[in-house]
Design a protein around this motif. Structure first.
Motif: not given
Length: 182
Positions: A173-179, A116-125, A150-161
């Motif tokens: 970010m701690a995330t899996s290194a397994t493709p 959610s674009p709105t939730a990403r901005v709220a989360f970052a704030k 989740d990759m595309g939305a996760m990238t957008l969240m990291m950009q909002a942060l």
């Protein structure tokens, strides 16, 4: 063996020459440690005065959570604030990041936030406000099991942060290194 090494060197050297010198300078070694918010109440207690700050560059203080409603709020229930940790770390030149845990039941909340674009901005704030109010140097997102979708939305969240916490704040970010898991 020498021929194999020479081939590897021939492949690596041109690639390393393409990387600007500023990137090499920014890649200095980091030694990162997690400090669980409840460590001070363990038996025996591992309190901030026992941390070997001189051996570290960063401490990740674990952890706060995303609210389960997925609207971008954060939950600090059970989090043990430690102004002493931050003061001692900063006195030693060590950066302290707050970790946002999102494994287990929190995975779905994180997924809702990232989608959610709105939730990403709220989360970052909300994270920005928490970091600034408590003297942290940044945020670590501990989302260990995002899936491939989740990759595309996760990238957008990291950009909002990053937008909410510009440099010099640190974001990791701690995330899996397994493709097959990302």
């Amino acid at each position: 063996m020498k021929a194999h090494f020479a081939r590897l060197l021939a492949l690596f050297l041109p690639l390393s020459l393409c990387v600007p010198a500023t990137v090499h300078a920014q890649q200095s070694k980091r030694l990162v440690a997690y400090y669980l918010s409840g460590d001070g109440s363990n038996t025996p207690p591992y309190t901030p005065d026992k941390i070997p700050y001189h051996k570290l560059t960063h401490i990740i203080h674990f952890c706060i959570w995303p609210n389960r409603d997925g609207l971008g709020g954060i939950n600090t229930a059970g989090f043990v604030f430690s102004p002493d940790l931050i003061a001692r770390a900063h006195a030693a030149g060590v950066k302290v990041l707050v970790s946002v845990g999102s494994g287990g039941l929190k995975t779905e909340a994180m997924r809702l936030i990232t989608e959610s674009p709105t939730a990403r901005v709220a989360f970052a704030k909300n994270l920005h406000d928490f970091v600034v109010a408590n003297g942290y140097d940044g945020v670590d997102i501990d989302w260990e099991v995002p899936n491939k979708g989740d990759m595309g939305a996760m990238t957008l969240m990291m950009q909002a942060l990053r937008d909410a916490l510009p440099s010099p704040y640190v974001i990791s970010m701690a995330t899996s290194a397994t493709p097959q898991w990302y």
